[in-house]
Structure formats: structure tokens, C-alpha cells
Design an enzyme around this catalytic site. Structure first.
Site, short mmCIF file in Angstrom:
data_model
loop_
_atom_site.label_atom_id
_atom_site.label_comp_id
_atom_site.label_asym_id
_atom_site.label_seq_id
_atom_site.Cartn_x
_atom_site.Cartn_y
_atom_site.Cartn_z
N GLU A 397 37.66 27.83 44.88
CA GLU A 397 38.99 27.66 44.27
C GLU A 397 39.09 26.36 43.49
O GLU A 397 39.69 26.31 42.41
CB GLU A 397 40.07 27.73 45.35
CG GLU A 397 40.23 29.09 46.00
CD GLU A 397 40.40 30.22 45.00
OE1 GLU A 397 40.99 29.99 43.92
OE2 GLU A 397 39.94 31.34 45.28
N HIS A 488 35.83 40.02 39.57
CA HIS A 488 35.09 39.69 40.78
C HIS A 488 33.82 40.52 40.88
O HIS A 488 32.93 40.19 41.67
CB HIS A 488 35.96 39.92 42.02
CG HIS A 488 37.15 39.00 42.07
ND1 HIS A 488 38.33 39.31 41.45
CD2 HIS A 488 37.33 37.79 42.66
CE1 HIS A 488 39.20 38.32 41.66
NE2 HIS A 488 38.61 37.40 42.38
#
Length: 842
Positions: A397, A488
Site C-alpha cells: 500500500e 490485480h
């Protein structure tokens, strides 16, 4: 896909490249934070860029707008300049300029989509019609309203919506010369080019909304004449994606003492920001649809957390609730340190601006995300997952924050896959750095090349970087349809590229590390190690990539970064070419000039023993860089825990004919490896030794075994001692009992009876207290305990398998039941993995 830009080649060719000094390549640290360039300095840079544009045929209507600046290598600054036409930004058309302290341009990386905007540009190689009418049919407020009504008509704005009028180049994909007749499945990424089709006057509308129980963050390209949606993508950057320190033990975390209260703020890393320092806050279950960071964690003592998974519905501030905050702070500290100590990059933006992570967002939330509005991160407690605060997830992140501050790769299509891959790369490199102690100026080995395996309750990671297709959804290589996948999944090929760049490949087609696209010599490409691979990737992302960089463009720019760091024709540059070729991006090349490495000096010899005897195999190595590491294989499969120059086993009749070999790897960077020839084990009659256990290696599944036979199989997260199957008792992380039994007859005339088995124990328990047990007993046929052979617990955890053996001659003349009984408490798993169970009698 290539982006056909004849101007790029011309402009880059005209620029001097950064001076290269291989001896200093690892010392090319990013500069310390500095103030933004003055208006005069920016005006001077724009003037130089416009002068260069004039030489390339751009008229006075074309300009540049400074969009962002951040530190470059010491002595340089990176500026991102957007291309404009009559004052409007041209979407996706930009220059990344490296300037030195004197303001001189050192290098320029360009994505050029300007050709054909005016009538004067017609001679510059495009058939696109000029865009003469730059008056929108409606204003910015109406553009926002149109998007809101389509996306979330009842939603609430978390961040103020934005609408920017701009020029949107509509691109089309064509085949490059020589690829016109290739079959679709045979296309390489370099066989396709994106060329300009036409321009649209459009609004880029950014909406960051909360709708019902979820966040709805969208970026939308809206036709400014008709209101039609030209393109739209998800703008919330998460770790899990669509579909579907309890990890590090006792760790030192930095806190701040004020009066008699400690707060989870680290003033030694970062400055400014919302809380004045790096901080961990308590979102306290504020909903995903409208997460509130809450206040910074405080405590009356400087001992935090209990190391346990958060108990759903419990307090977020007691010891159990604090653990998620400890996870987050440890991940934040290690990410900051890895970037600063290795690369010189400070915080997310390179300017050392403090950020924060909010723990406990929503209830049982199965995700973590970077919010570009606050440049901060939120992590959930998990439901299908454990708390999403592992090192690689936090590193993932925070790496979104680095990309947001630099290349700002659009979160859709191929650029979105590269954005996600960059975060996976960052997360795994942070994990490697932290696992090696979190100090030093290089990225070591030691990462697992699996994203999020620690947060998994099943042992299945979110993504396998070395072979993405293991998740059933991600491709291993580029194809012309990759841009249609969720980001993803489209990240998969680039993740695999990075693995090959660092670790190299395997020439065996049955290996998870094999690529059929590598067809040059040697068949197994040579990796360059984590440290060099990460430096190259980071340099490309921060100084080369532009917003719409795709796989083909990434290959070229990563290669440029390698050449600037280590030299044209260097082994590092060759490794980049081969790593991208391995995922069907560009052509493979031969390796040349790779120095000799380790070689096998003593081959293991074949061995003949009787059943129950010890068989040993030894390998010797020379060359390369000592010390060496060893990996033994049985019939081509890795033997868990066999990592010494000599491998010894207790032979059984069933072992006869097995072939053993060893792979030796040196300590060079990049490492070299050599594999020995095979040595055969022959097990003779042995004077009547008889195996009494049926299917002791579990290769026939549950055959011969009773009890909790569901524990038998081949499962991700554990490996067999030999073969492919094993019995995995425990590993649940909750209250459980599991038992495996088998009845065996020990003859009355037996002169020896030896029980042996291989046992591996790993645990998430952090205290030196017995919580989980495996008890091995001998029972009568009615179930009465005749003798307890051993009791193992979480305190006996160790890497690899340990061979255990016991004398059962006292039970001769009886049919006894061998029992392996496991009990696990309410939290924190312990795994007792059993394989190669044998009872030999004579």
C-alpha cells in the site's frame, strides 16, 4: 504494446545520458528533500522545452505545464511536465525531465501524443484531423453531475470532485511491420503499436464518493461535446482487488511520550502531514463507505498489543485491539527504512512528508487500500483473511503512495497492471529487508515471492509472483487481451518478470520457474539479485514511466534504467531483456560475458544399504563465491530441510531405486548455481527387515490410515519430506483436535522394531508457553494407551523436518495402534506436519 512516437526517439537521442560509473551504481541515492523549484526556474525549464519542441515542428500553440517535482539522484531533480495545446492538457502526453543543479537537462523520457493537433502538425506523420473547436458544450459542474448520476446518484462526496477540461487522444492498436500475418496467440508485446486515431475534447472527472456500504472512487473521461463516457476506471488502490504483529513476534516500535501518555507516532520518520509525524490511528470500525482515521493510538505504558488476531466485536483499544496498530507501525517503519536506507527515498513522496495508517476500518473488512485523497492507508481486520497488516501488505500500500507521487500510472489496462505490480514488488522487497533485520543499505534475499501469504487463513497467498497462474486467474505472460483484465491479475506477468530479473529461471519445463519464451543460451537465464533488480525498477518507475506506460514501454524504460545504472551491454541490462522476453515482451537474447560461477567438484555416489540402514549422499563444490547453500532433490523433487552438503536418510524397501541429486548455490550477486548428477539408492533384502506401516509416505492418500484423514494430502503452505503428500495436523488457528491412527502387527519373533517418522513444526505462537500439542502414543486394539512415545508442542517449532525414531520391541507379539493426536487452542496456529512414517521389524 508499443506507442508509435517517432518524436520520442529523436528527442531522447539528442539528450546526454546520466554519467555511468558501475563502481558507484549502488551508491546512487536519491537526494534529500528540497524545496520546489522557483517560478523562475520552472519558467526557464519550460522555455528550454519549448525551444526543443520548436525544433521538432511544434507550433506556438503547444506548451508545457509543470505537474510535479520530486528528488532525483543526488545532484538532480525530477520534473514531470504535461504537454498542452492552447492551454489545455493533452491527456497521457508528458515528459519526465531530469535536471542537474545548474538547471541543465540531463535526460528526458517522453510519451508524445501531440502529433496532428493543429493544421501545421499534419506533416508530422499522422492522419488525425486537427482539433479546432475547443469550446465545451457544458461546464465542469455539469460534467461532475453527469458522472455522479451515472456512478453513485445517492452517494456522498468524501473528497471534493474535480473536472478538468482537456484534450483526449483516442488511440487504436495496430500491428507493427512484420507482424501483420502473425496468429493472435503468437503475438509479442512488441508486435503491437498504439497509434493516434483522433482527438476528443473531454473532461477528466475525479469522483471520490461513499455509496451505501462501500467507497466508489472513479476516474471518468467524459466527452465535453456529447456527454458520452469515453473511458472509466476504479481509482481506489487496494491489495486484494475484486473477488475474493501477530506476524513478527515482539518488535521494537517508535512511539512518542507526552506527559505520562505514549502515542503511536514516530517523529523520527517523516515530518508534517496530518498528525505531524508518522502515525497509526484507530478507525474504530468507521464504515468502508466513509472511513474516518480517528485519533492516534495512545497507551499508558509503552508495551502494546497481545500478538493475537483481533477478536471480532472486541475493543479496538485494549491489548488485543492494539495488535493491528503494532502490525501497521512495524510495516510502516520498515517500508520507510528500506526506501531511505537503500535508495535515499524518504516517505511516500520523496519529500519526507509524514503519512498515517488507520487500523480497524469497518467490521471484518477483507482489504487494505491507499487513499490518494489523504495520501494515507486503511487496513481491515479481515474475515476470510487475518488482519491485513503483514509486512508485504503494508509495503504494497505504501508503494501505491510512491507511484501516486511519481509516475502516477493510470489504474486501468496495462498501466494499471504495472501499478499493482510495482506495489507487489515494493511489498516483497520490504519483506526481504525486514526479515534480514531491517538495517543496511542493500535489499537482501529472504522474501517468499508470495503476496499476502501471512494474512491467509488457508495458506493460499493473494498472488504468486514467480508463477502468477497458480491463482487460476492471472496470466504468466503478456497477451493482446491483458489490458482487459482486472489490474490485480494483469500485474501477474510483470511480477514474474521481476522474479526472473532477480532470481533467474529454470530450464526444466516442469518447473514453476520455467518460461517457454526463453530460447537463447543458457536456457535458464541468470538473475541479478533483489538489490540490483529493485534499484532498476525503482529508477524506471520514478524517472522514466509516464501515466500510460504499458508493458512494451515499461520494457524499454526498465532497460534504459539498467543501462544508466550499470552500463550498456552489462549483465544487468541483458538480464532485463531476458526477464521481459520470458513474459513475451521483446525478443530473448544470449547471455555473454557472465563470469564463471560455482561448479560441482565432487559428485554424490550411489549407495546400497539394507532396510533400516542409514544412506548418506555427499556433494562437493568449488568456484563462485563462498559460502554455498545446498538443496537436495529426490527424483527431481526438493527434499524439505535437506540443506547441508550431506543428506542422510533411514532407508526403507520402498526407497530402492530413488535418485538423489543436489543443487549448490553460491553467495555472489547475482548468485550462480550448479546441479550434481544423480546418485541411486539401492535397498537390499537386509536379512529379513520388513516394513509394517502401510502407505507411510501418504502418497496413496488415506489408504491404511484412520481418524482425521482429511489432513492427508498436498496443500499449499507446507511441503512433503519426500514425494508430494503429507499429513498436516493443526494449522487451524482455532480450537481443534485431529488424530491419525494405523494398526500394525509386530511379530512375536521380532528381534528389533523401530518406529520412525519425519516431523516439521511451525507456529504463530509467540510466548514460551505450551498452547498446542501433538501426542504420539501406542494403543491397544481397544484404544487403551499402552505407552506415550513423545509429546511435541509449539515450543518445539523448528525449520525443516526432524527425523524421530522409537524402539517398539516391547510390543512384540501384539497388534498395536499407532496414534498421532493433535490439539490446538483458540488462536494462533501451530502446524505438526508428519511424513515418511515407518515401522521396520527384523
Amino acid at each position: 504494446m508499443n506507442l508509435r512516437m517517432t518524436l520520442i526517439a529523436a528527442s531522447i537521442a539528442a539528450l546526454p545520458l546520466m554519467a555511468h560509473n558501475p563502481a558507484q551504481a549502488n551508491g546512487q541515492l536519491m537526494a534529500a528533500p528540497a524545496g520546489q523549484a522557483s517560478p523562475q526556474e520552472n519558467a526557464g525549464l519550460v522555455a528550454r522545452l519549448k525551444a526543443r519542441g520548436g525544433a521538432l515542428g511544434l507550433d506556438a500553440a503547444h506548451g508545457f505545464a509543470i505537474a510535479a517535482q520530486h528528488p532525483g539522484v543526488v545532484g538532480t531533480r525530477i520534473t514531470r511536465a504535461q504537454h498542452t495545446y492552447n492551454g489545455l492538457r493533452i491527456y497521457g502526453s508528458e515528459s519526465v525531465i531530469v535536471t542537474n543543479d545548474a538547471g541543465e537537462i540531463v535526460s528526458e523520457s517522453v510519451a508524445d501524443r501531440r502529433a496532428g493537433l493543429s493544421a501545421k502538425d499534419g506533416a508530422r506523420g499522422t492522419a488525425a484531423a486537427p482539433l479546432a473547436d475547443l469550446a465545451p458544450a457544458f461546464g465542469a459542474a455539469e460534467a461532475i453531475d453527469k458522472v455522479v448520476k451515472a456512478v453513485a446518484p445517492r452517494g456522498l462526496h468524501r473528497w471534493e470532485p474535480q473536472a478538468e477540461l482537456m484534450i483526449y487522444p483516442v488511440m487504436k492498436t495496430v500491428r507493427a511491420a512484420g507482424a501483420e500475418n502473425k496468429a493472435e496467440a503468437a503475438l509479442n508485446a512488441m508486435d503491437l503499436e498504439q497509434v493516434l486515431d483522433h482527438y476528443e475534447l473531454a473532461y477528466l472527472v475525479k469522483t471520490r464518493m461513499a455509496d451505501k456500504r462501500k467507497l466508489v472512487y472513479r476516474d471518468t473521461i467524459l466527452n465535453a461535446k456529447t456527454g458520452a463516457v469515453l473511458k472509466q476506471w476504479e481509482a481506489l488502490q487496494t491489495v486484494v482487488g475484486t473477488g475474493n504483529s501477530q506476524y513478527n513476534g515482539a518488535v521494537p516500535i517508535n512511539t512518542t511520550l507526552s506527559g505520562s501518555t505514549y502515542s503511536m507516532k514516530d517523529a523520527s520518520r517523516g515530518v508534517g502531514g496530518k498528525f505531524g509525524a508518522m502515525a497509526i490511528t484507530n478507525a474504530n470500525h468507521s464504515p468502508e463507505s466513509n472511513p474516518n482515521p480517528g485519533s492516534v493510538y495512545t497507551n499508558s505504558s509503552n508495551v502494546w498489543g497481545d500478538g493475537q488476531q483481533y477478536i471480532s466485536g472486541g475493543s479496538t483499544t485494549n491489548a488485543n485491539g492494539q495488535t493491528a496498530a503494532v502490525n501497521a507501525m512495524w510495516g510502516l517503519m520498515n517500508t520507510y527504512d528500506a526506501l531511505k536506507n537503500v535508495l535515499g527515498w524518504q516517505s511516500l513522496d520523496g519529500a519526507n512528508t509524514s503519512t498515517y495508517i488507520a487500523a480497524h476500518v469497518d467490521n471484518d473488512y477483507d482489504n487494505a487500500f491507499f487513499d490518494p485523497g489523504c495520501k494515507c492507508m486503511y487496513i481491515g481486520d479481515g474475515s476470510s483473511f487475518k488482519s491485513l497488516g503483514s509486512l508485504d501488505v503494508i509495503g504494497h500500500e505504501m508503494s501505491h503512495g510512491v507511484t501516486d507521487a511519481t509516475s502516477n500510472l493510470e489504474y486501468s489496462g496495462e498501466s494499471g497492471g504495472l501499478n499493482e505490480s510495482s506495489s507487489d514488488i515494493g511489498g516483497d522487497m520490504v519483506e526481504a529487508y525486514a526479515r534480514a533485520g531491517g538495517t543496511g543499505t542493500t535489499i537482501p534475499g529472504g522474501n517468499d515471492w508470495m503476496m499476502g501469504v501471512e494474512i491467509s487463513k488457508t495458506g493460499q497467498p493473494l498472488r504468486w509472483m514467480y508463477k502468477p497462474s497458480k491463482d487460476g486467474k492471472s496470466p504468466n505472460a503478456w497477451s493482446s487481451s491483458i489490458g482487459n483484465l482486472n489490474v490485480h491479475y494483469s500485474s501477474g506477468p510483470n511480477n514474474r518478470m521481476f522474479y526472473f530479473l532477480s532470481q533467474g529461471s529454470n530450464a526444466s519445463s516442469s518447473s514453476d520457474y520455467y518460461s517457454s519464451y526463453l530460447n537463447k543460451s543458457p536456457a535458464a537465464m541468470t538473475g541479478i539479485g533483489n538489490d540490483k533488480a529493485f534499484r532498476i525498477w525503482f529508477k524506471a518507475n520514478t524517472t522514466k514511466f509516464t501515466q500510460l506506460t504499458n508493458y512494451a514501454d515499461a520494457r524499454n524504460k526498465v532497460l534504459q534504467a539498467a543501462e544508466e545504472l550499470y552500463g550498456v551491454g552489462s549483465k544487468e541490462a541483458t538480464a532485463v531483456k531476458r526477464a521481459y522476453a520470458a513474459i513475451n515482451v521483446g525478443a530473448d537474447v544470449d547471455e555473454s560475458g557472465v563470469p564463471g560461477g560455482v561448479s560441482i567438484s565432487t559428485q554424490p555416489s550411489s549407495v546400497t544399504v539394507a532396510p533400516g540402514g542409514s544412506a548418506s549422499f555427499t556433494v562437493g563444490a568449488s568456484g563462485g563465491t563462498a559460502p554455498y547453500s545446498y538443496k537436495w532433490l529426490r527424483n527431481g523433487a526438493v527434499i524439505s530441510g535437506a540443506t547441508a552438503p550431506t543428506y542422510t536418510l533411514t532407508a526403507q524397501t520402498a526407497d530402492s531405486g530413488a535418485v538423489f541429486s543436489a543443487t549448490v548455490t553460491d553467495s555472489a550477486s547475482p548468485a550462480s548455481s550448479a546441479t550434481s548428477s544423480g546418485a541411486t539408492l539401492t535397498v537390499t533384502g537386509g536379512g529379513g527387515s520388513t516394513e509394517r506401516v502401510a502407505n507411510g509416505g501418504f502418497e496413496s492418500g488415506a489408504t491404511g490410515w484412520g481418524g482425521s484423514t482429511g489432513v492427508i494430502g498436498s496443500y499449499a503452505g507446507q511441503t512433503a519430506y519426500e514425494g508430494t503428500k503429507f499429513a498436516w495436523l493443526g494449522g487451524n488457528g482455532n480450537s481443534a483436535t485431529e488424530t491419525l491412527t494405523q494398526s500394525v502387527a509386530i511379530p512375536a519373533a521380532a528381534t528389533s522394531a523401530t518406529l520412525s517418522f519425519a516431523l516439521h513444526i511451525d507456529t504463530a505462537e509467540t510466548e514460551a508457553v505450551v498452547y498446542d500439542k501433538l501426542v504420539v502414543t501406542v494403543k491397544s486394539s481397544s484404544g487403551a494407551v499402552l505407552g506415550t512415545l513423545a509429546t511435541y508442542s509449539n515450543k518445539n517449532a523448528a525449520s525443516g523436518y526432524q527425523m524421530r525414531s522409537f524402539d517398539l520391541l516391547a510390543y512384540k507379539g501384539q497388534t498395536v495402534r499407532l496414534s498421532f493426536a493433535m490439539t490446538e487452542d483458540a488462536s494462533l496456529q501451530t502446524s505438526f506436519v508428519v511424513d515418511k512414517v515407518s515401522l521396520l521389524t527384523q
